[in-house]
Design an enzyme around this catalytic site. Structure first.
Site, mmCIF file in Angstrom:
data_model
loop_
_atom_site.group_PDB
_atom_site.id
_atom_site.type_symbol
_atom_site.label_atom_id
_atom_site.label_comp_id
_atom_site.label_asym_id
_atom_site.label_seq_id
_atom_site.Cartn_x
_atom_site.Cartn_y
_atom_site.Cartn_z
ATOM 1 N N GLU A 117 0.857 -1.186 0.000
ATOM 2 C CA GLU A 117 0.000 0.000 0.000
ATOM 3 C C GLU A 117 0.893 1.237 0.000
ATOM 4 O O GLU A 117 1.746 1.389 0.874
ATOM 5 C CB GLU A 117 -0.922 0.002 1.223
ATOM 6 C CG GLU A 117 -1.727 1.271 1.427
ATOM 7 C CD GLU A 117 -2.580 1.621 0.208
ATOM 8 O OE1 GLU A 117 -2.433 2.741 -0.306
ATOM 9 O OE2 GLU A 117 -3.365 0.756 -0.220
ATOM 10 N N GLY A 154 3.122 -0.603 -6.027
ATOM 11 C CA GLY A 154 2.958 -2.017 -6.324
ATOM 12 C C GLY A 154 3.946 -2.544 -7.343
ATOM 13 O O GLY A 154 4.551 -3.614 -7.155
ATOM 14 N N ASP A 188 -5.523 -4.559 -6.870
ATOM 15 C CA ASP A 188 -6.678 -3.752 -6.458
ATOM 16 C C ASP A 188 -6.230 -2.309 -6.238
ATOM 17 O O ASP A 188 -6.498 -1.708 -5.204
ATOM 18 C CB ASP A 188 -7.287 -4.328 -5.176
ATOM 19 C CG ASP A 188 -8.642 -3.702 -4.854
ATOM 20 O OD1 ASP A 188 -9.234 -3.080 -5.749
ATOM 21 O OD2 ASP A 188 -9.087 -3.835 -3.703
#
Length: 557
Positions: free
Chosen positions: A355, A381, A398
C-alpha cells in the site's frame, strides 16, 4: 513620483517576488487537493489545474506589464497582492460549496464530459482571479527594480531567481509539510497570510499610502484631505486583517464532506483525502467525497456483498494446493478487506500487502481490525515486484480507484511482471472498477492487455455495482479446480457466493486493445466510463426536472 522608503532597498522587491512565486505553487498544489475529493486526482484534473493557472498567469503578466508602464505606482501592485491574499484566504471557507454548486448547475445542462467540464469551471471560478493578480507581480517588479539599462539584465535575472527558488519551496512545503500535517484548508490560510503580511508591511512602512499621498499633494490637496486618505488606508488594512481572521476561524477545517455528521475520521495524507464512515453494520473507507468505496469492514465478519466476495474464488482456483496453504499478495492493500476475508474463510493463510499510503495502513489497524501479523509494505505495487524475488500463489491487483488508474500498473509490462511472480499454477485476480459498454472501453483494454500475457482469462460482473472481477492464469484447469474446491467449503454463505461466482464466470475472448508503458491513456478512457455512469445516474432526475421543474426536483429528494 516619490518612492516609499521600503522600496529603496531592492531586497523587499526580491522578497515580494520570492513569496509570490512560493504562493502560486502552493495554491496550485492546494487546488489539486481541493478538487481531488470531488473530481479525483487523475492526470486530466492535473492538466486542467496547470492549464488554468498558466492562463491566469499569462493574462496577469500582460496586464501587470501594461499597468506598470501606464502608472508606475508600487501601491497598485501591493493592493493586488492584498486582494489575492484575501481571495485565497476565502477559498477554505467557500471553495467546497462553490465546487458543489457549479457541479449541480452543470449536471443538468452538460450531456458529456461532465467531470472534465465541471473541474475546469470550478478551477476557473475559484483560482483564476487570485493567480491573475499574482501574475502581475513579476512585470511590475521589473519596472520598479530596474534603475538603468546597465543593470537591467542583472535585476531581471535576480527577480527570476527569487521567483524560481520561491516556487521550489512552494512546491515541497505543501506536499511534504503543511498538507499532511495541518490539511489543505490551513495550507491556503498560511500562504494567504504570507501575502497579506507582505502587503501590510508595504503599506505601513515609511509613507503609509505610498505615492497616492504624493499624487494628492502634487495636485494641491490640503493636509486634511491627505490625513483623510491616511485614515482610509488604515481602515482598509484593519478590514483586511479582520476578514483574514474570520476566514481563519471559519475555514480551519478539513471537512470536505460537510453534509456528513457521523464520520469516524476525516483527514489527508500525502496521497489521498481519507474518510472513514461507520454504521451499525460496516466501517467504510472512501478517498472520494462524491462516489466510491475503497475498503469495507463488516462488523459481523460476514461477506461484504461487494467485489471482494467474488475475488475469494482466486485461492480456490490455484492448482495442486489447498486454499489455506496459498501465499497471497495484495497490490493495493487499502485497509485489508480482502486479507481479512481470506483469513476468516480460509484459515491462517499467509497474506501480505503493498500500500503506497501509510496513513491508510494506520487506519486499517485502528478502524478495520487488520491483524498485526499481516505484513504491509509502504511502496508502489510495481516497484515492489521489481524489488522482490518471491513467488505467490495468488496476486490480487486492487490499485484502481474511480478514474485514478496508475498507468504503470495497467500495461502489458506490468502484467508480465505479475506473471513472473506467480507460482506455476498461480492465479491473478484484478478488480476492474468501471464496467464500460462502448467498444474500446477501459475494461476491454485491461482485459485484452492481460489476455496477451496469460493463457486463461475469465471475468465476472459484480452484481449491483460497476465492478468486474478478472481471473487470469497460465494453468488450463482453473474452473475445474474452483468447482473441486467449492464442494469442500463448509461455510454456507461462502459456498453460495462461490456457486454464484462460478456460474457467472465467462471465458474472455481477447481483442487487440493493449496498454503498454509507452501508450496507456487510462485517464481519458476512465473519464468516458465515469461519464456514462453519471449520465445513467442523473437521467431519472433530469426527466423530473424537465417535466416538473425545480420544485418537482426538490420534492424528489
Amino acid at each position: 513620483m516619490n518612492t516609499p522608503r521600503i522600496l529603496n532597498n531592492k531586497l523587499f522587491l526580491y522578497l515580494t517576488e520570492f513569496f509570490a512565486g512560493m504562493s502560486v505553487m502552493a495554491v496550485e498544489l492546494g487546488a489539486s487537493r481541493l478538487l481531488a475529493p470531488y473530481f479525483s486526482s487523475s492526470q486530466i484534473v492535473w492538466t486542467i489545474i496547470i492549464g488554468t493557472i498558466m492562463i491566469a498567469m499569462a493574462l496577469g503578466n500582460i496586464f501587470g506589464g501594461r499597468s506598470a508602464d501606464k502608472n508606475p505606482d508600487p501601491g497598485r501592485l501591493y493592493k493586488r497582492i492584498l486582494a489575492a491574499a484575501l481571495w485565497i484566504a476565502a477559498i477554505p471557507v467557500v471553495g467546497k460549496y462553490m465546487i458543489l454548486g457549479i457541479s449541480a448547475l452543470l449536471i443538468f445542462s452538460v450531456n458529456s464530459n461532465f467531470l472534465m467540464i465541471a473541474a475546469f469551471a470550478a478551477c476557473m471560478v475559484i483560482f483564476v482571479f487570485p493567480l491573475f493578480l499574482l501574475g502581475t507581480v513579476t512585470p511590475s517588479l521589473a519596472k520598479y527594480s530596474v534603475g538603468n539599462l546597465e543593470e537591467s539584465g542583472k535585476v531581471v535575472g535576480n527577480l527570476g531567481a527569487f521567483n524560481t527558488v520561491g516556487s521550489i519551496i512552494g512546491t515541497f512545503v505543501p506536499t511534504f509539510v503543511t498538507i499532511p500535517s495541518v490539511g489543505t484548508s490551513v495550507t491556503f490560510l498560511i500562504f494567504a497570510g504570507i501575502l497579506l503580511t507582505l502587503a501590510i508591511v508595504y503599506f505601513v512602512s515609511g509613507k503609509r499610502s505610498g505615492s497616492e499621498e504624493n499624487i494628492a499633494h502634487n495636485r494641491g490637496a490640503d493636509n486634511k484631505e491627505i490625513t483623510k486618505m491616511k485614515k482610509f488606508g488604515m481602515v482598509k488594512i484593519t478590514v483586511s486583517i479582520l476578514f483574514y481572521a474570520a476566514c481563519c476561524a471559519l475555514g480551519y477545517s478539513d471537512h470536505f464532506a460537510f453534509w456528513e455528521t457521523n464520520l469516524a475520521y476525516e483527514g489527508e495524507s500525502v496521497y489521498n483525502y481519507l474518510q472513514v464512515k461507520e454504521n451499525n453494520r460496516n466501517v467504510i473507507l472512501s478517498t472520494n467525497v462524491l462516489f466510491g468505496v475503497q475498503s469495507v469492514y463488516v462488523k459481523n465478519q460476514g461477506l461484504t456483498g461487494m467485489y471482494y466476495d467474488y475475488a475469494m474464488a482466486a485461492p480456490l482456483m490455484v492448482g495442486d494446493k489447498k486454499p489455506e496453504d496459498c501465499e497471497v499478495l495484495i497490490l493495493g492493500m487499502g485497509t485489508g478487506t480482502y486479507a481479512t476475508q481470506c483469513r476468516k474463510y480460509f484459515g491462517d493463510m499467509a497474506v501480505e500487502g503493498v500500500e503506497i499510503d501509510d496513513r491508510i495502513t494506520e487506519l486499517a489497524r485502528k478502524y478495520f481490525y487488520l491483524p498485526e501479523d499481516v505484513q504491509v509494505t509502504t511502496y508502489d505495487g510495481r516497484a515492489f515486484l521489481n524489488a522482490v524475488n518471491r513467488k505467490y500463489d495468488v496476486i490480487m491487483v486492487d490499485a484502481y480507484q474511480d478514474i485514478t488508474i496508475p498507468f504503470q500498473m495497467s500495461s502489458v509490462e506490468f502484467f508480465t511482471l505479475v506473471r513472473e511472480h506467480l507460482t506455476e499454477n498461480g492465479v491473478m485476480v484484478v478488480n476492474m472498477n468501471m464496467r464500460g459498454s462502448n467498444e474500446g472501453n477501459i475494461n476491454q483494454y485491461l482485459a485484452d492487455t492481460i489476455a496477451s500475457v496469460f493463457g486463461e482469462v475469465y471475468t465476472v460482473d459484480v452484481k449491483g455495482s460497476t465492478n468486474r472481477e478478472l481471473f487470469a492464469s497460465n494453468q488450463p484447469g482453473m474452473l475445474s479446480r474452483l468447482e473441486e474446491n467449492r464442494q469442500k467449503i463448509s461455510d454456507r454463505e461462502l459456498y453460495a457466493m462461490m456457486e454464484q461466482t462460478a456460474s457467472a464466470l465467462i471465458g474472455y475472448e481477447p481483442g487487440n486493445y493493449v496498454f503498454t508503458d509507452d501508450k496507456a491513456p487510462v485517464e481519458l478512457l476512465g473519464m468516458q466510463v465515469i461519464d456514462e455512469i453519471i449520465k445513467d445516474e442523473v437521467s431519472y432526475y433530469k426527466e423530473i426536472y424537465e417535466a416538473q421543474g425545480l420544485e418537482g426536483l426538490l420534492n424528489a429528494f
